[in-house]
Design an enzyme around this catalytic site. Sequence first.
Site, short mmCIF file in Angstrom:
data_model
loop_
_atom_site.label_atom_id
_atom_site.label_comp_id
_atom_site.label_asym_id
_atom_site.label_seq_id
_atom_site.Cartn_x
_atom_site.Cartn_y
_atom_site.Cartn_z
NE ARG A 105 -0.44 0.24 4.96
CZ ARG A 105 -0.11 -0.83 5.67
NH1 ARG A 105 -0.46 -2.03 5.28
NH2 ARG A 105 0.60 -0.69 6.78
CE1 TYR A 161 9.02 7.09 10.17
CE2 TYR A 161 9.03 9.48 10.11
CZ TYR A 161 8.85 8.27 9.47
OH TYR A 161 8.51 8.23 8.13
CE LYS A 186 11.65 6.67 7.65
NZ LYS A 186 11.69 5.60 6.63
#
Length: 243
Positions: A11, A151, A155
């Site tokens: 998705r 997060y 990254k």
Amino acid sequence: MKVAVITGASRGIGRACAERLAADGYAVVINYSHSERQALDVLNSVLDNRGTGMLCRADVADSKAVQGMMRKVISTYGQIDVLVNNAGIVRDEYLFMLNGETLDRCMDINVKGYFYCAQQAALKMFRKKSGVIINMSSVSSQTAIAGQSVYSATKGAVNSMTRTMAKELAPYGIRVNAVAPGFIETEMMNSIPAEKRGEYLNAIPMGRFGTAEDVANAVSMLCGDSCAYMTGQTLVLDGGLSL
Ligand code: NAP
């Protein structure tokens, strides 16, 4: 026919990348870990548009499963030309609330998973002396968003690994770049409360959230010969959010 492996392609951004690279003429390997029905929808969409591809279930955080996936790709197609390291999760938690399980899962998927896939793909690309790896980063790696310390750390790691992998792999004809999207309308954004969505939207100079297709277009460009001399870079795609 060239072959592109897209992780987390059931998705969202991964799906758009699979559909776009299939339209560009690649045989696409649609990886997922749980969402089999959605992954099958993606494969059907590729086939309906005269593309070709296959499904490959593997948890990217499991190095053995990643090895098995890459072996399956090689036994089916004989080569890997592009890897889009895209599978990722976001778990917003403020520092005081942070639990170890969240920290481990984010690191396992968003960082270790990228290493496992890049290593296996690079070993196959190395033989051909050509290949492209695209790592999906985030604007959170550069712009602080409260609640995203884990997060953003994952990254930030993606940007750093991109630079170093690019330097190591350039002599073997393998380019490595990252794309750092801002807010992109996918299921990942569903966890954002409505009032926060409005606040984030107001902060985007272009006045809209991005689409998965916006990101897929950039990935397609980075895979192509027009970017043949570009490696080790992180391309920010955020409607001006980080300016
Ligand atoms: P999404 O809609 O939540 O889709 C995530 C995809 O990753 C799904 O296909 C999911 O498949 C797969 N996945 C998750 N864990 C996996 C694992 N362990 N192994 C294999 N596949 C796994 O997310 P998205 O918005 O498309 O995000 C894709 C990437 O873009 C992520 O790296 C994300 O950090 C980055 N990004 C997104 C945004 C945004 O605003 N949406 C912004 C910046 C960066 P299953 O359900 O089968 O596990």
